[in-house]
Design a protein around this motif. Sequence first.
Motif, PDB file in Angstrom:
ATOM      1  N   THR A   1       0.870  -1.189   0.000  1.00 17.42           N
ATOM      2  CA  THR A   1       0.000   0.000   0.000  1.00 17.42           C
ATOM      3  C   THR A   1       0.899   1.228   0.000  1.00 17.42           C
ATOM      4  O   THR A   1       1.849   1.316   0.772  1.00 17.42           O
ATOM      5  CB  THR A   1      -0.901   0.035   1.249  1.00 17.42           C
ATOM      6  OG1 THR A   1      -1.762  -1.095   1.243  1.00 17.42           O
ATOM      7  CG2 THR A   1      -1.762   1.291   1.260  1.00 17.42           C
ATOM      8  N   TRP A   2       0.593   2.145  -0.885  1.00 17.45           N
ATOM      9  CA  TRP A   2       1.340   3.405  -0.973  1.00 17.45           C
ATOM     10  C   TRP A   2       0.420   4.524  -0.498  1.00 17.45           C
ATOM     11  O   TRP A   2      -0.596   4.810  -1.109  1.00 17.45           O
ATOM     12  CB  TRP A   2       1.789   3.610  -2.417  1.00 17.45           C
ATOM     13  CG  TRP A   2       2.465   4.908  -2.725  1.00 17.45           C
ATOM     14  CD1 TRP A   2       3.032   5.788  -1.857  1.00 17.45           C
ATOM     15  CD2 TRP A   2       2.653   5.468  -4.032  1.00 17.45           C
ATOM     16  NE1 TRP A   2       3.560   6.858  -2.534  1.00 17.45           N
ATOM     17  CE2 TRP A   2       3.352   6.688  -3.870  1.00 17.45           C
ATOM     18  CE3 TRP A   2       2.318   5.049  -5.322  1.00 17.45           C
ATOM     19  CZ2 TRP A   2       3.688   7.494  -4.950  1.00 17.45           C
ATOM     20  CZ3 TRP A   2       2.666   5.848  -6.387  1.00 17.45           C
ATOM     21  CH2 TRP A   2       3.347   7.061  -6.199  1.00 17.45           C
ATOM     22  N   PHE A   3       0.773   5.136   0.644  1.00 15.20           N
ATOM     23  CA  PHE A   3       0.040   6.289   1.155  1.00 15.20           C
ATOM     24  C   PHE A   3       0.508   7.490   0.345  1.00 15.20           C
ATOM     25  O   PHE A   3       1.580   8.039   0.578  1.00 15.20           O
ATOM     26  CB  PHE A   3       0.320   6.470   2.649  1.00 15.20           C
ATOM     27  CG  PHE A   3      -0.268   7.712   3.243  1.00 15.20           C
ATOM     28  CD1 PHE A   3      -1.563   8.119   2.930  1.00 15.20           C
ATOM     29  CD2 PHE A   3       0.461   8.485   4.133  1.00 15.20           C
ATOM     30  CE1 PHE A   3      -2.102   9.274   3.478  1.00 15.20           C
ATOM     31  CE2 PHE A   3      -0.065   9.641   4.685  1.00 15.20           C
ATOM     32  CZ  PHE A   3      -1.346  10.028   4.360  1.00 15.20           C
TER      33      PHE A   3
ATOM     34  N   HIS B   1       4.227   0.909   2.099  1.00 20.36           N
ATOM     35  CA  HIS B   1       4.240  -0.140   3.109  1.00 20.36           C
ATOM     36  C   HIS B   1       4.007  -1.461   2.387  1.00 20.36           C
ATOM     37  O   HIS B   1       3.224  -1.518   1.426  1.00 20.36           O
ATOM     38  CB  HIS B   1       3.148   0.086   4.157  1.00 20.36           C
ATOM     39  CG  HIS B   1       3.252   1.406   4.853  1.00 20.36           C
ATOM     40  ND1 HIS B   1       4.102   1.628   5.908  1.00 20.36           N
ATOM     41  CD2 HIS B   1       2.626   2.591   4.617  1.00 20.36           C
ATOM     42  CE1 HIS B   1       3.996   2.879   6.312  1.00 20.36           C
ATOM     43  NE2 HIS B   1       3.101   3.493   5.543  1.00 20.36           N
ATOM     44  N   GLY B   2       4.664  -2.522   2.824  1.00 20.49           N
ATOM     45  CA  GLY B   2       4.498  -3.798   2.143  1.00 20.49           C
ATOM     46  C   GLY B   2       4.885  -4.970   3.019  1.00 20.49           C
ATOM     47  O   GLY B   2       5.384  -4.795   4.144  1.00 20.49           O
TER      48      GLY B   2
ATOM     49  N   GLY C   1      -1.804  -2.610  -9.724  1.00 20.61           N
ATOM     50  CA  GLY C   1      -2.528  -1.937  -8.647  1.00 20.61           C
ATOM     51  C   GLY C   1      -3.349  -0.778  -9.182  1.00 20.61           C
ATOM     52  O   GLY C   1      -3.403  -0.530 -10.388  1.00 20.61           O
TER      53      GLY C   1
ATOM     54  N   CYS D   1      -5.081   3.326  -7.857  1.00 26.97           N
ATOM     55  CA  CYS D   1      -5.096   4.393  -6.869  1.00 26.97           C
ATOM     56  C   CYS D   1      -6.531   4.661  -6.398  1.00 26.97           C
ATOM     57  O   CYS D   1      -7.421   4.927  -7.209  1.00 26.97           O
ATOM     58  CB  CYS D   1      -4.497   5.664  -7.470  1.00 26.97           C
ATOM     59  SG  CYS D   1      -4.288   6.978  -6.256  1.00 26.97           S
TER      60      CYS D   1
ATOM     61  N   PHE E   1      -4.828   6.235  -1.429  1.00 25.09           N
ATOM     62  CA  PHE E   1      -3.960   5.064  -1.310  1.00 25.09           C
ATOM     63  C   PHE E   1      -3.826   4.360  -2.659  1.00 25.09           C
ATOM     64  O   PHE E   1      -4.806   4.198  -3.372  1.00 25.09           O
ATOM     65  CB  PHE E   1      -4.518   4.069  -0.281  1.00 25.09           C
ATOM     66  CG  PHE E   1      -4.473   4.571   1.124  1.00 25.09           C
ATOM     67  CD1 PHE E   1      -3.316   4.465   1.873  1.00 25.09           C
ATOM     68  CD2 PHE E   1      -5.581   5.166   1.698  1.00 25.09           C
ATOM     69  CE1 PHE E   1      -3.264   4.933   3.175  1.00 25.09           C
ATOM     70  CE2 PHE E   1      -5.547   5.638   2.995  1.00 25.09           C
ATOM     71  CZ  PHE E   1      -4.383   5.522   3.746  1.00 25.09           C
TER      72      PHE E   1
ATOM     73  N   CYS F   1      -2.968   0.809  -3.935  1.00 24.08           N
ATOM     74  CA  CYS F   1      -2.871  -0.549  -3.390  1.00 24.08           C
ATOM     75  C   CYS F   1      -2.661  -1.547  -4.518  1.00 24.08           C
ATOM     76  O   CYS F   1      -3.176  -1.371  -5.624  1.00 24.08           O
ATOM     77  CB  CYS F   1      -4.147  -0.924  -2.639  1.00 24.08           C
ATOM     78  SG  CYS F   1      -4.544   0.209  -1.304  1.00 24.08           S
TER      79      CYS F   1
END
Length: 202
Positions: free
Chosen positions: A56-58, A65-66, A135, A137, A147, A149
């Motif tokens: 997940t990219w904030f 985060h992974g 993924g 957005c 996010f 994901c």
Amino acid sequence: MEQMERTKVLTSEIAGLLSDVRETISLSRKLLQDAPRDLPAKDPVKLVIPEIGFFTWFVAGNLFHGDSLFAALHGTTVEDLAAGVAVEDLICGMGEHDQPRVAEGFYQAIKTGERCCLEYMTYPDGIPRNVILTGCCLRNDQGLASFFCGIVVEKKAAIVFGSSEPFQAFCDAALSLAQERGNLLAARYLKSALHTTALSSN
């Protein structure tokens, strides 16, 4: 009547197993660089069962985060990903020729909200890894990018599963799933189907 209901359940179970096999074969063809679009009748069915990593990219905070597989494929650690890794740091670990294309892919995915699929090389510990990322957005209630994901898999060589007979290969794969899931009755019928196939091919 009871026998009919049991038959319906069994048919449904086998159909579900074969559906899972078809999806796996479909995914494997996408992941295999040298896989032909239409497999000749006498070729073995090639399956790839990839291990999947999640991330997940904030976007607003620019923190990735992974999980452990994502970390391993990108030369970072789970601890670093728990704290958050900047997208620039991840891209710097990719192949030099892949970096501009991946950066543009991320930008377009954030801008449009459409799903993206990117393929690139990483070199954790000096070992080349061919990574496929897919993924999309997500947006908050104000329509702003929130996010990003998705999942990552490593593109690997094929595992040849089953024989040159497509029906037999499907049944072999379905039988393995049935045994793994404890569907003993479905497994028995699939064994019977395989036995019939073997007799008819002789």
